[in-house]
Design an enzyme around this catalytic site. Structure first.
Site, mmCIF file in Angstrom:
data_model
loop_
_atom_site.group_PDB
_atom_site.id
_atom_site.type_symbol
_atom_site.label_atom_id
_atom_site.label_comp_id
_atom_site.label_asym_id
_atom_site.label_seq_id
_atom_site.Cartn_x
_atom_site.Cartn_y
_atom_site.Cartn_z
ATOM 1 N N ARG A 70 -96.052 58.024 10.480
ATOM 2 C CA ARG A 70 -95.603 57.565 9.157
ATOM 3 C C ARG A 70 -94.088 57.762 8.970
ATOM 4 N NH1 ARG A 70 -99.033 60.753 5.256
ATOM 5 N NH2 ARG A 70 -97.874 59.598 3.712
ATOM 6 N N GLN A 101 -94.953 60.219 -6.831
ATOM 7 C CA GLN A 101 -95.916 60.877 -5.932
ATOM 8 C C GLN A 101 -95.522 60.601 -4.485
ATOM 9 O OE1 GLN A 101 -100.193 60.199 -7.529
ATOM 10 N NE2 GLN A 101 -98.937 58.606 -8.445
ATOM 11 N N VAL A 103 -93.521 60.375 -0.896
ATOM 12 C CA VAL A 103 -92.815 61.370 -0.090
ATOM 13 C C VAL A 103 -91.735 60.696 0.756
ATOM 14 C CG1 VAL A 103 -94.805 62.936 -0.027
ATOM 15 C CG2 VAL A 103 -94.583 61.182 1.763
ATOM 16 N N ASP A 104 -91.435 59.395 0.460
ATOM 17 C CA ASP A 104 -90.644 58.576 1.380
ATOM 18 C C ASP A 104 -89.146 58.491 1.083
ATOM 19 O OD1 ASP A 104 -90.495 56.817 -0.847
ATOM 20 O OD2 ASP A 104 -92.091 55.507 -0.079
ATOM 21 N N HIS A 119 -95.090 65.454 -4.742
ATOM 22 C CA HIS A 119 -95.874 65.764 -3.537
ATOM 23 C C HIS A 119 -94.996 66.088 -2.330
ATOM 24 C CE1 HIS A 119 -99.482 63.375 -5.416
ATOM 25 N NE2 HIS A 119 -99.334 64.570 -5.936
ATOM 26 N N CYS A 150 -92.034 84.021 11.824
ATOM 27 C CA CYS A 150 -93.181 84.847 11.382
ATOM 28 C C CYS A 150 -94.435 84.547 12.191
ATOM 29 C CB CYS A 150 -93.443 84.635 9.887
ATOM 30 S SG CYS A 150 -94.404 83.147 9.527
ATOM 31 N N GLU A 215 -103.995 45.667 -9.082
ATOM 32 C CA GLU A 215 -105.404 45.676 -9.513
ATOM 33 C C GLU A 215 -105.604 46.703 -10.615
ATOM 34 O OE1 GLU A 215 -107.119 48.538 -5.993
ATOM 35 O OE2 GLU A 215 -106.890 46.400 -5.572
HETATM 36 C C1 BJW Z 1 -99.255 47.905 -5.857
HETATM 37 C C2 BJW Z 1 -98.566 47.163 -4.887
HETATM 38 C C3 BJW Z 1 -97.446 46.452 -5.352
HETATM 39 C C4 BJW Z 1 -100.185 48.137 -3.892
HETATM 40 N N1 BJW Z 1 -97.091 46.496 -6.669
HETATM 41 N N2 BJW Z 1 -98.892 47.930 -7.140
HETATM 42 C C5 BJW Z 1 -108.787 67.050 -11.788
HETATM 43 C C6 BJW Z 1 -109.865 66.191 -11.660
HETATM 44 C C7 BJW Z 1 -110.392 65.889 -10.396
HETATM 45 C C8 BJW Z 1 -109.833 66.432 -9.246
HETATM 46 C C9 BJW Z 1 -108.768 67.281 -9.371
HETATM 47 C C10 BJW Z 1 -108.264 67.580 -10.639
HETATM 48 N N3 BJW Z 1 -107.205 68.413 -10.450
HETATM 49 C C11 BJW Z 1 -107.027 68.635 -9.134
HETATM 50 C C12 BJW Z 1 -107.974 67.957 -8.439
HETATM 51 C C13 BJW Z 1 -108.141 67.927 -6.957
HETATM 52 C C14 BJW Z 1 -107.201 66.959 -6.274
HETATM 53 C C15 BJW Z 1 -107.500 65.541 -6.773
HETATM 54 O O1 BJW Z 1 -106.819 64.972 -7.585
HETATM 55 N N4 BJW Z 1 -108.547 64.926 -6.230
HETATM 56 C C16 BJW Z 1 -108.924 63.552 -6.616
HETATM 57 C C17 BJW Z 1 -108.777 62.621 -5.419
HETATM 58 C C18 BJW Z 1 -110.302 63.559 -7.163
HETATM 59 N N5 BJW Z 1 -105.793 67.302 -6.514
HETATM 60 C C19 BJW Z 1 -105.176 68.240 -5.804
HETATM 61 O O2 BJW Z 1 -105.766 68.879 -4.949
HETATM 62 C C20 BJW Z 1 -103.721 68.516 -6.117
HETATM 63 N N6 BJW Z 1 -103.505 69.918 -6.253
HETATM 64 C C21 BJW Z 1 -103.867 70.585 -7.340
HETATM 65 O O3 BJW Z 1 -104.344 70.035 -8.313
HETATM 66 O O4 BJW Z 1 -103.632 71.947 -7.257
HETATM 67 C C22 BJW Z 1 -104.245 72.781 -8.225
HETATM 68 C C23 BJW Z 1 -105.653 73.029 -7.741
HETATM 69 C C24 BJW Z 1 -105.829 73.623 -6.528
HETATM 70 C C25 BJW Z 1 -107.124 73.852 -6.069
HETATM 71 C C26 BJW Z 1 -108.211 73.461 -6.826
HETATM 72 C C27 BJW Z 1 -107.998 72.813 -8.056
HETATM 73 C C28 BJW Z 1 -106.702 72.622 -8.514
HETATM 74 C C29 BJW Z 1 -102.832 68.094 -4.964
HETATM 75 C C30 BJW Z 1 -102.804 66.638 -4.749
HETATM 76 C C31 BJW Z 1 -101.917 66.323 -3.543
HETATM 77 C C32 BJW Z 1 -101.986 64.855 -3.147
HETATM 78 N N7 BJW Z 1 -101.305 64.688 -1.919
HETATM 79 C C33 BJW Z 1 -101.232 63.358 -1.335
HETATM 80 C C34 BJW Z 1 -100.664 63.500 0.114
HETATM 81 C C35 BJW Z 1 -99.165 63.761 0.079
HETATM 82 C C36 BJW Z 1 -98.579 63.824 1.438
HETATM 83 C C37 BJW Z 1 -98.709 62.539 2.190
HETATM 84 O O5 BJW Z 1 -98.197 61.473 1.766
HETATM 85 O O6 BJW Z 1 -99.332 62.572 3.257
HETATM 86 O O7 BJW Z 1 -100.397 62.506 -2.107
HETATM 87 S S1 BJW Z 1 -102.796 62.487 -1.348
HETATM 88 C C38 BJW Z 1 -102.118 60.885 -1.673
HETATM 89 O O8 BJW Z 1 -102.540 60.395 -2.966
HETATM 90 C C39 BJW Z 1 -100.614 61.096 -1.746
HETATM 91 C C40 BJW Z 1 -100.238 60.186 -2.857
HETATM 92 O O9 BJW Z 1 -98.989 60.576 -3.406
HETATM 93 C C41 BJW Z 1 -101.404 60.325 -3.812
HETATM 94 C C42 BJW Z 1 -101.536 59.203 -4.774
HETATM 95 O O10 BJW Z 1 -101.759 57.992 -4.115
HETATM 96 P P1 BJW Z 1 -101.142 56.669 -4.722
HETATM 97 O O11 BJW Z 1 -99.677 56.757 -4.710
HETATM 98 O O12 BJW Z 1 -101.791 56.377 -6.021
HETATM 99 O O13 BJW Z 1 -101.525 55.598 -3.602
HETATM 100 P P2 BJW Z 1 -102.842 54.725 -3.416
HETATM 101 O O14 BJW Z 1 -102.811 54.181 -2.025
HETATM 102 O O15 BJW Z 1 -104.050 55.457 -3.830
HETATM 103 O O16 BJW Z 1 -102.673 53.531 -4.460
HETATM 104 C C43 BJW Z 1 -101.679 52.532 -4.322
HETATM 105 C C44 BJW Z 1 -101.755 51.641 -5.548
HETATM 106 O O17 BJW Z 1 -100.682 50.722 -5.500
HETATM 107 C C45 BJW Z 1 -103.045 50.828 -5.640
HETATM 108 O O18 BJW Z 1 -103.563 50.930 -6.963
HETATM 109 C C46 BJW Z 1 -102.584 49.394 -5.351
HETATM 110 O O19 BJW Z 1 -103.340 48.413 -6.056
HETATM 111 C C47 BJW Z 1 -101.166 49.434 -5.837
HETATM 112 N N8 BJW Z 1 -100.251 48.483 -5.190
HETATM 113 N N9 BJW Z 1 -99.130 47.305 -3.683
HETATM 114 C C48 BJW Z 1 -97.803 47.210 -7.506
HETATM 115 N N10 BJW Z 1 -96.671 45.669 -4.495
HETATM 116 ZN ZN ZN Z 2 -93.002 81.611 8.540
#
Ligand code: BJW
Ligand code: ZN
Length: 244
Positions: A70, A101, A103-104, A119, A150, A215
């Site tokens: 990536r 959100q 990381v790019d 993120h 470490c 969408e």
């Molecule tokens: C277009 C387009 C165009 C396409 N024009 N649009 C409350 C409720 C339920 C669950 C939880 C909650 N609180 C916490 C949680 C757990 C969890 C969570 O949310 N889970 C859900 C999946 C259910 N969250 C966490 O664990 C977070 N930590 C946390 O809350 O800590 C406290 C805690 C700890 C322990 C227990 C409980 C609480 C951390 C979340 C970290 C997310 N990390 C990632 C990876 C980052 C590194 C990497 O890149 O590898 O972040 S996951 C991934 O998802 C990444 C993204 O930033 C993130 C969001 O994704 P995004 O950006 O929405 O992308 P897509 O692909 O999903 O969507 C793209 C959209 O674009 C689509 O809709 C398309 O239609 C659209 N699109 N082209 C306009 N041209």
């Molecule tokens: Zn270390």
């Protein structure tokens, strides 16, 4: 031509405080696959399972290969008109907060000055154990992942599922969301918390809520205005209306 409703155009022109949350969709038109895209080479893996602490513990080599793949894509792309439109909006509003959100680094590379990276950043590395930054090169072809002094393994400096987000960044993002008059959710599936709570916080505090996406998402029904289409086309058109 987008048919912007009058109430939206009024607040677009009169708002002093504006907050924007972006997700992977805004970088799609630059050529970065979205998080939930079924991307060719890695399609047999579920990103939701690779972006976890457990995946790194179980198979750090595999997780690193995914991140290096990536990184390589991101190194070869440029910001698109959607990123540049947000730079223009930052110039235009007294109080403008860009929360991402992603990381790019594409918002910063486009010229956005203040970006809250929820993120982390894929270009940085840190120690899995103590969190110390690591500046060295990473190459995992021979199966050797570098270690910190470490003893901890080096990992990408991003936030995985189950991990806490950077505290100050998170606080600033929620504060901006709760105080803004106009909130945009752009190119995000609105599934991942706590980011997904930010538009809800804004709405609860009286903000006008706008979504730009290809969408509908779980947020769409709560929005005052849903703009269906690619952000790289919608945002420049919106900024043009702002200048009228
Ligand atoms: C277009 C387009 C165009 C396409 N024009 N649009 C409350 C409720 C339920 C669950 C939880 C909650 N609180 C916490 C949680 C757990 C969890 C969570 O949310 N889970 C859900 C999946 C259910 N969250 C966490 O664990 C977070 N930590 C946390 O809350 O800590 C406290 C805690 C700890 C322990 C227990 C409980 C609480 C951390 C979340 C970290 C997310 N990390 C990632 C990876 C980052 C590194 C990497 O890149 O590898 O972040 S996951 C991934 O998802 C990444 C993204 O930033 C993130 C969001 O994704 P995004 O950006 O929405 O992308 P897509 O692909 O999903 O969507 C793209 C959209 O674009 C689509 O809709 C398309 O239609 C659209 N699109 N082209 C306009 N041209
Ligand atoms: Zn270390």
């Amino acid at each position: 031509m987008i048919d912007f409703p009058d109430d939206f155009l009024t607040i677009l022109h009169s708002a002093r405080r504006v907050a924007v949350l972006t997700g992977a969709g805004i970088s799609k038109e630059s050529g970065v696959p979205t998080f939930r895209d079924k991307d060719g080479l890695w399609s047999k893996y579920d990103p939701q399972e690779l972006a976890t602490v457990q995946a790194f513990r179980d198979n750090p080599q595999l997780v690193w290969e995914w991140y290096l793949y990536r990184r390589n894509i991101i190194d070869g792309v440029e910001p698109n008109p959607g990123h540049f439109a947000l730079v223009e909006m930052e110039r235009r509003y007294d109080d403008f907060t860009l929360i991402t959100q992603n990381v790019d680094s594409l918002h910063r590379r486009a010229g956005s000055q203040k970006v809250l990276e929820l993120h982390g950043n894929i270009a940085r590395n840190k120690c899995f154990n103590c969190g110390a930054p690591y500046e060295g090169e990473i190459s995992v072809e021979d199966g050797e992942i570098p270690c910190c002094s470490c003893g901890g393994r080096i990992r990408p400096d991003v936030v995985w599922f189950g991990e806490m987000l950077p505290e100050q960044v998170l606080n600033e993002a929620f504060e901006a969301s709760s105080q803004t008059e106009l909130f945009f959710s752009i190119g995000t599936s609105a599934l991942v918390h706590p980011a997904a709570s930010m538009p809800l916080t804004a709405k609860r505090n009286g903000a006008y809520l706008v979504e730009v996406n290809l969408e509908p998402t779980p947020l769409t029904d709560l929005c005052d205005f849903f703009i269906h289409g690619p952000s790289g086309e919608i945002l420049p058109e919106m900024v043009a209306r702002l200048s009228e």
